[in-house]
Design an enzyme around this catalytic site. Sequence first.
Site, short mmCIF file in Angstrom:
data_model
loop_
_atom_site.label_atom_id
_atom_site.label_comp_id
_atom_site.label_asym_id
_atom_site.label_seq_id
_atom_site.Cartn_x
_atom_site.Cartn_y
_atom_site.Cartn_z
CB CYS A 76 56.75 109.73 56.30
SG CYS A 76 58.09 110.94 56.30
CG HIS B 109 59.13 110.06 48.30
ND1 HIS B 109 58.93 110.36 49.63
CD2 HIS B 109 58.42 110.98 47.59
CE1 HIS B 109 58.14 111.42 49.72
NE2 HIS B 109 57.82 111.82 48.50
CB CYS C 152 63.28 107.23 51.35
SG CYS C 152 62.20 108.63 50.96
CB THR D 111 61.53 112.03 57.74
OG1 THR D 111 62.53 111.80 56.74
CG2 THR D 111 61.91 113.27 58.54
#
Length: 277
Positions: free
Chosen positions: A70, A179, A177, A72
């Site tokens: 991830c 995703h 990102c 973030t």
Amino acid sequence: MKIALMDSGTGLLAAAAAVRRLRPDADLVLSTDPDGLPWGPRTPDDVAAHALAVARAAAAHRPDALIVACNTASVHALPVLRAELEPAVPVIGTVPAIKPAAAGGGPVAIWATPATTGSPYQRDLIARFASGVAATGVPCPGLADAVEEADETAIDAAISAAAHLTPRDIRAVVLGCTHYELVAERIRAALQQPGAPALVLHGSAEAVAAQALRRIGAEPAPAAAPTGGLSVIHSGRPAGLPAVALAYAEGRLLAESGRGTGEVAGASAAGAPAPGR
């Protein structure tokens, strides 16, 4: 060998599938936080707190390494996670692949969440690794959430909106990102210009999977027997792969390999969304 991966949600699927391809014999632990997602709008301290809880749940399975799949969490929680787990468990963070993208020459587009696009973290990476090429940050509002929910209509709309903000002459795209790697080919299709050289997409999954093996002194062995098990944790609770994971090729790979060992529960095609790739 046991490798754990953590994320707020399905963003870890790409890295987990990359590990599975490199070492079919590795046991995988997927630790996510469906009760707390999304992490993007949270404050840095809040992200770190949620990430630490997810990491502790993974660490309870005694993995040889932990991949923070991830962006973030890697930005806001790596120091906390490493202070908690290392040296017993090596912690591998995820960094947008700006350096290899810039090395191939520009222009480069960096697709990321709106918060990451405007962050000092991304500006620093561009200054350090892409100062000699044209690099454009492209905010992609809603794309990570749409991928998390496997919402086909929302995915198409978010990709289309970001594509309109992307310069037409780019040669490479950084998927900033985790995703986004699950819909990489849809992003490519939206950006590829007729008659132009094939667009190069730069994700992080393969690199972090290889780094995890290096950190524990293991070699890739893609021909190894597919004996690796799969354990899934949702906000600290034992679970199975959610149906939404089966919307993506990476999730289906994990479900199939885990099912072969008898160690993944709850993964079912029933009610799964349409394939996202």
